[in-house]
Design an enzyme around this catalytic site. Structure first.
Site, mmCIF file in Angstrom:
data_model
loop_
_atom_site.group_PDB
_atom_site.id
_atom_site.type_symbol
_atom_site.label_atom_id
_atom_site.label_comp_id
_atom_site.label_asym_id
_atom_site.label_seq_id
_atom_site.Cartn_x
_atom_site.Cartn_y
_atom_site.Cartn_z
ATOM 1 N N GLY A 40 -7.133 18.293 3.746
ATOM 2 C CA GLY A 40 -6.564 17.195 4.806
ATOM 3 C C GLY A 40 -6.181 17.710 5.919
ATOM 4 N N GLY A 42 -4.399 15.767 8.575
ATOM 5 C CA GLY A 42 -3.657 14.789 9.025
ATOM 6 C C GLY A 42 -2.377 15.397 9.684
ATOM 7 N N ALA A 44 0.359 15.830 8.031
ATOM 8 C CA ALA A 44 1.076 16.662 6.872
ATOM 9 C C ALA A 44 0.116 18.004 6.822
ATOM 10 C CB ALA A 44 1.067 16.277 5.545
ATOM 11 N N GLY A 45 -1.263 17.806 6.762
ATOM 12 C CA GLY A 45 -2.262 18.782 6.262
ATOM 13 C C GLY A 45 -2.340 19.669 7.513
ATOM 14 N N SER A 284 1.035 -4.953 15.809
ATOM 15 C CA SER A 284 2.499 -4.465 15.639
ATOM 16 C C SER A 284 3.535 -5.209 15.160
ATOM 17 C CB SER A 284 2.749 -3.787 16.942
ATOM 18 O OG SER A 284 4.010 -3.379 16.890
ATOM 19 N N ARG A 337 9.176 -6.429 5.808
ATOM 20 C CA ARG A 337 7.664 -6.701 5.317
ATOM 21 C C ARG A 337 7.502 -7.148 4.350
ATOM 22 N NH1 ARG A 337 5.441 -0.444 7.606
ATOM 23 N NH2 ARG A 337 5.925 -1.040 9.900
ATOM 24 N N HIS A 408 -1.265 -1.703 3.507
ATOM 25 C CA HIS A 408 -1.054 -0.889 4.621
ATOM 26 C C HIS A 408 -0.722 0.524 4.288
ATOM 27 C CE1 HIS A 408 0.177 0.295 8.612
ATOM 28 N NE2 HIS A 408 1.258 0.298 8.440
ATOM 29 N N GLU A 432 1.465 11.164 2.744
ATOM 30 C CA GLU A 432 1.319 9.991 2.217
ATOM 31 C C GLU A 432 1.025 10.287 0.665
ATOM 32 O OE1 GLU A 432 -0.891 6.809 4.041
ATOM 33 O OE2 GLU A 432 -0.874 5.508 2.427
ATOM 34 N N ARG A 442 8.304 1.559 2.471
ATOM 35 C CA ARG A 442 8.659 2.430 3.591
ATOM 36 C C ARG A 442 8.978 1.824 4.786
ATOM 37 N NH1 ARG A 442 5.922 3.757 7.983
ATOM 38 N NH2 ARG A 442 3.960 2.752 7.311
#
Lengths: 647, 272, 257
Positions: A40, A42, A44-45, A284, A337, A408, A432, A442
């Site tokens: 990954g 992203g 984090a990766g 948004s 949410r 989401h 994630e 979250r």
């Protein structure tokens, strides 16, 4: 299954500092002897791969896209939280920690969340140093906004493209290391399994998506940062390629899967237009600052609107139900949410939905335009209105916007300890893909924070600690010649062959759609014992059908999107069942998990802290055997559990 | 690699060279045009101007300037050719249904306009500078009569050591040249292409050296357009005026009427 | 009521890098005008699969116009006829019933076709790897507000950084030039104070890599700007040219480290 969270001793605020001091270090000269695999690219990766390479480790990084810059972190719009308190409005590490635990409905691990809040400041510093063009004030200092109902302005942002800019920051750091040869990047490669040697993760099996070649890669540690599993619902705001395969394959090799039922449904997405839809687009959340959410009061009016016989602007004030304002007078349209999403679903279930499908409610700016003028609204939301018009063809200045909730983000994921190490030693999980920081829900602008915290500031320490513990003598000792690699590779190959050779009539996409439909209808915004039991049975039946009637065209040794999807859907089929089982087990309502049986008289979620203040971790037991549940109790020493109220 | 080599090898480096040589040529073209337009002020003015061009600087310096101009053209063309070859290599295959969105016609035809201009420049130099185009060898006796006229300044013949200073009869050469219809046609077409080349080139050269942004792009594009048209009209008006009969030969070299007889005498003595 | 249309899709089919490739024509019926362009291709894929044929391979991921993965030339224009829009955000209401739509892959030597509409864009990554970064090791940063940056500069950097790296600029350019892509990254990083230390080195390295990867040169015609789904202006190219000239000038007298 050993669920030792390895939370360091000492007061909350000292845990991370003292833990860092107690960690095993690897001599800089020895670091080049270790190979680390990062799956990954992203936030984090990508950040972890770059940071580990900066420290001197040899890193191999894998992504399924054609470039590491395309990871779905890129799509985050709103911003990133940090407890900088640049606005002098009372923010602090402790407040961010508190808000995150509370927002997560008291289902996150205190120590992890505290560390997240603690390093949040460093993230902003790091990103600015990397050249992320955050929004600034005229004086040249960083601008902040309040986001997701937070009482302080702690969100940093780069227009509506914060995720993109943060990802490009991490990508540029990663690119530098690729250029220097410290990171070997594998684009268009998909991880299909993890290889364990003596119980430790020592490598992965990947498929080159262009040539179809299946290859082995050995490493001294494996970092999995492969994102969430929202696409188990087929329609979500996730990218088309987002999948659970890496995480699910790790689960099948012994990694615990934690809290899979915690899925976040975002209330303001553009409604589905028909059954040809492939993707839902998020608008948004900031729109709810000025837009008023309503549905017609009676079904007759709704029907007329659906059929195009009545213009929504002509619906009299008395015939409109501003249900969020009615039910939650103090938070009104800004209710969190999960609550807003459920309320929209209720209205639609009641036959009062709009849009051609009946699955939509209005987000109306008429009053805001009357009050502040069209120009003011344009300044605030111009680009969002344009995006809405681009997708729907409707002009939101003239006709009210229509919105509907959509999957989401997924809070659940692979179980990790304080070091972000899964139950497989040597396998770390970031972003994630892990379960650790968001509890059952979250908060806005927290996903980017967690991804970068894991990648820049946690994994580089904890992976090093693990490698140090293994000792330099072990560095690079396991190679792909080890019989374990041959064994797992054979499994992967035979699975591909099996998918290719079923010879049925139904496409992977069709199965995916049907799975998504079951998940959404029976394990979506509102879940019951019956619906979940049915879902499990239906998924099992669908899985049987899948393995007997799947049709994969093309061949396995070239670029074949059908085969890729088939493999992912196969894993979603298994994973979806675990998700439902987790939802069935959790006899309470918390955050993104709402069990209709567990609600107050006026329809609010009811947590059961006595019975369910734990992390539900599932252990794979075999293909036809239900997984085993393990529990990691959640102990709150610093925060008092309370009921969330937004009335 | 040496820094100069890497500069020249890079696409941007060659574009910058193109811009700089382009600037030289853009300025030259304007100077040349202003010089030419003096033909409307009378034969004596254009002839005196030609004389000045040849005698103001020592011959070596004049050749220096000529070589500099030719070198600019050479570098401009070299950069264009090598870049074009590189560009072709980078895009061997086009689209089946190719559509242009915003690129102007002139910007897409720089190579075409450039090549025709080059052909014109070669002809033009052969025609008016070297003067060896068959049937238009103006230096040969009898092609234009007379080919040399006295230099006239402030209405008077310039004398040196008791002799009238003679100069080439540029006025008659131009008129004679442009009386040939295809010369005029080629000239007008070429200056039209030059106009096109400049409407993109003048603004583009600022882009290539990095002195342009959205705001100035609009302004420079307008400047380029005006510049291109001014150059076109400034050049094209001469053949047009010639064809229309507004510009005529003047065998006296523009000598004032009062001095015509004197001039005749001088010419006579000269011929003897 | 939702409107539908019947279409003829003329699309490039190429088995792999070595295959010659050719156009194939397919008929599609009842496409909703609310569908996105890629959803239309999904439907085509399902139709092909049902008939036992391989679907048209195309790159796509986020489908919200930000990841930069989708890449196809629609009726001669990269990302299609709507300006400032990626192919994934293009909707069928911009087409009409009975229309023939021609879809081709990005055309450029450095972007070889992998299959059908999928091309290899790794040369863009290589440009970034050679210098498109600001070196700041994790943990080495000073406080984010220690260095104020004027709003105008931050906004300009953001304009440049909006590039999604899709390669439409290369695809639109008759020279397959990557100048808009390269310049956007250079302008983003060179304009920020953090990026000044590596400015000259970055500019020289990125341009050298860009040329070395086989991209063509810029002829300042602006088709890239028109095709760019993020409307990155040609200003960025001027910025790159300026910084490159300065860097080479300095390099001439004293090599840039």
């Amino acid at each position: 299954m050993n669920l030792d969270s390895k939370i360091p001793e000492g007061p909350l605020a000292q845990k991370w500092t003292s833990h860092k001091f107690n960690m095993k270090l690897v001599n800089p000269a020895n670091r080049r002897k270790y190979n680390v695999i990062v799956v990954g690219s992203g936030l984090a990766g990508g950040a972890a791969a770059a940071s580990l390479a900066e420290q001197g480790y040899n890193v191999s990084c894998f992504c399924y896209q054609d470039s590491p810059r395309r990871a779905h972190s890129i799509a985050a719009q709103g911003g990133i939280n940090a407890s900088k308190n640049y606005q002098n409005d009372g923010d602090s590490v402790h407040r961010l920690f508190y808000d995150t635990v509370k927002g997560g409905d008291y289902r996150a691990r205190e120590a992890n969340v505290y560390r997240l809040a603690e390093v949040s400041s460093d993230i902003i510093d790091q990103c600015v140093a990397n050249g992320v063009p955050f929004a600034r004030e005229y004086g040249g200092l960083l601008a902040n906004r309040s986001f997701g109902g937070a009482q302080v302005s702690r969100t940093f942002y780069a227009r509506g493209q914060t995720g993109q800019q943060l990802l490009l920051g991490a990508y540029s750091a990663l690119s530098k290391q690729i250029g220097l040869g410290k990171v070997k990047m594998y684009n268009r490669h998909e991880m299909l399994d993890v290889v364990k040697v003596d119980g430790h993760a020592k490598g992965i099996i990947v498929r080159n998506m262009v040539t179809g070649e299946v290859t082995r890669h050995a490493g001294d540690a494996v970092v999995v940062a492969t994102g969430g599993y929202g696409n188990v619902f087929f329609l979500s705001t996730n990218a088309q390629g987002c999948n659970v395969t890496a995480a699910h394959r790790a689960y099948r090799r012994g990694a615990g899967m934690a809290n899979p039922c915690y899925t976040q449904i975002h209330p303001t997405c553009i409604p589905v237009h028909g059954d040809q839809q492939s993707k839902l687009t998020l608008m948004s959340e900031s729109l709810r600052n000025d837009g008023r959410v309503w549905a017609p009061k009676d079904q007759e009016t709704a029907k007329k609107i659906r059929e195009g016989k009545l213009n929504p602007n002509d619906v009299a004030e008395d015939d409109r139900d501003y249900y969020l304002e009615r039910k939650y007078p103090s938070f009104g349209n800004l209710a969190p949410r999960d609550i807003s999403s459920r309320a929209a679903k209720e209205a639609c279930d009641d036959g009062r939905g709009v849009a051609t499908t009946g699955l939509g409610v209005f987000l109306d700016f008429r009053d805001a335009i009357k009050r502040d003028g069209q120009k003011a609204i344009e300044e605030r939301y111009g680009n969002l209105f344009e995006m809405y018009q681009c997708i729907t063809g409707d002009n939101p200045y003239e006709t009210p916007m229509m919105i509907f909730p959509a999957v989401h983000y997924t809070m659940g994921g692979l179980w990790v300890d304080y070091n972000l190490q899964s139950t497989i030693p040597g396998m770390f999980v970031g972003g994630e893909a892990n379960f650790s920081d968001h509890g059952a829900n979250r908060l806005g602008a927290s996903a980017l924070m967690q991804g970068l915290a894991d990648g820049y500031f946690v994994l580089p320490y904890t992976v090093g600690n693990y490698l140090g513990e293994q000792g330099v003598a072990a560095a690079g000792q396991v190679t792909t010649d080890h019989p374990a690699f041959a064994e797992v590779e054979a499994d992967v190959q035979s699975r591909i062959q099996k998918l290719m050779s079923i010879g049925g009539t139904e496409s992977p996409r069709s199965f995916h759609k049907r799975l998504g439909n079951i998940m959404w209808e029976k394990c979506g915004m509102s879940r019951t014992k019956e619906s979940l039991t049915e879902a499990i049975e239906e998924i099992q039946a669908l899985r049987r059908e899948f393995w007997s009637n799947l049709k994969v065209v093309g061949d396995a040794d070239s670029l074949n999107p059908e085969l890729e999807r088939a493999g992912r859907v196969a894993d979603f089929m298994e994973f979806g069942e675990i998700l439902c089982r987790d939802a069935l087990m959790r006899e309470e309502s918390c955050g993104g998990h709402f069990r209709a049986e567990h609600q107050t008289d006026d329809g609010e979620a009811m947590r059961d802290d006595d019975k369910f203040a734990f992390v539900g971790v599932w252990e794979y037991k075999g293909d036809d055997v239900p997984p085993a549940l393990h529990k990691e109790p959640l102990v709150y020493e610093n925060i008092k559990l309370a009921t969330r109220s937004y009335k | 690699m040496c820094s100069l080599c890497s500069f020249i090898k890079s696409t941007i480096g060659r574009k910058i060279l193109m811009a700089l040589t382009g600037l030289v040529l853009v300025l030259f073209v304007m100077g040349h045009m202003l010089g030419n337009l003096q033909i409307f002020l009378g034969a004596e003015v254009i002839n005196a101007y030609a004389y000045k061009l040849h005698h103001l600087l020592p011959a070596a310096a004049l050749w220096g300037i000529r070589i500099f101009l030719l070198a600019s053209i050479a570098v401009h063309i070299w950069a264009a050719v090598t870049l074009t070859l590189d560009n072709r290599k980078a895009r061997p295959e086009g689209y089946d249904s190719d559509k242009v969105v915003q690129a102007s016609y002139s910007s897409r035809t720089m190579r075409m306009s450039g090549i025709i201009l080059l052909a014109f420049i070669v002809f033009h130099i052969a025609h008016f500078t070297v003067r060896n185009v068959p049937s238009m060898q103006y230096n040969e006796p009898g092609v234009i009569e007379p080919s040399e006229v006295p230099l006239v300044k402030h209405g008077e013949v310039v004398m040196k050591n008791g002799h009238a200073v003679m100069t080439f009869n540029v006025n008659d050469m131009m008129v004679a040249g442009f009386k040939v219809w295809w010369v005029s046609a080629f000239y007008i077409i070429a200056t039209g292409l030059l106009c096109m080349h400049l409407t993109h080139g003048v603004s583009s050269m600022f882009q290539s050296v990095g002195l342009r942004n959205s705001l100035w792009r609009k302004r420079l594009d307008r400047v380029a357009l005006v510049y291109g048209w001014v150059v076109f009209l400034g050049f094209a008006i001469i053949p047009i005026a010639t064809m229309a009969g507004l510009l005529k030969k003047d065998p006296t070299g523009g000598l004032p009427v009062a001095s015509v007889s004197a001039a005749a005498e001088i010419t006579e003595t000269l011929h003897k | 009521m939702e409107k539908t249309m019947n279409l003829t899709i003329r699309v490039w089919r190429q088995k792999n890098r070595l295959d010659v490739g050719k156009f194939a024509e397919y008929k599609l019926a009842d496409i909703s005008e609310d569908s996105s362009f890629l959803e239309m291709l999904d439907i085509l894929s399902e139709q092909l699969v049902a008939d036992g044929h391989e679907p048209v391979a195309f790159d796509h991921d986020c489908r919200e116009g930000i990841c930069g993965m989708c890449s196809m030339t629609i009726n001669g224009i990269p990302h299609g006829p709507e300006s400032g829009t990626t192919a994934c955000q293009l909707h069928m209401r911009h087409f009409h019933d009975g229309q023939t739509i021609t879809i081709e892959p990005w055309r450029a030597k450095p972007f070889p076709v992998i299959k059908d509409l999928v091309v290899d864009r790794t040369p863009l990554d290589k440009i970034i790897q050679s210098g498109g970064f600001i070196t700041a090791r994790a943990g080495s940063a000073v406080d984010a507000n220690a260095m104020p940056i004027a709003k105008g500069i931050a906004d300009y950097a953001m304009d440049a950084a909006a590039c999604i790296g899709c390669g439409a600029c290369v695809a639109a350019c008759p020279n397959a030039s990557a100048m808009l892509f390269t310049s956007a990254k250079v302008a983003h990083m060179n304009s920020l104070p953090q990026g000044k230390a590596e400015k000259d080195r970055r500019t020289l390295a990125m341009v050298t890599t860009m040329d070395g990867e086989g991209f063509g040169g810029c002829t300042n015609i602006g088709e890239c700007e028109a095709a760019c789904p993020k409307s990155i202006p040609l200003d960025m190219i001027a910025h790159l040219n300026r910084d490159y000239a300065t860097a080479q000038f300095k390099n001439f007298f004293k090599p840039v480290a």
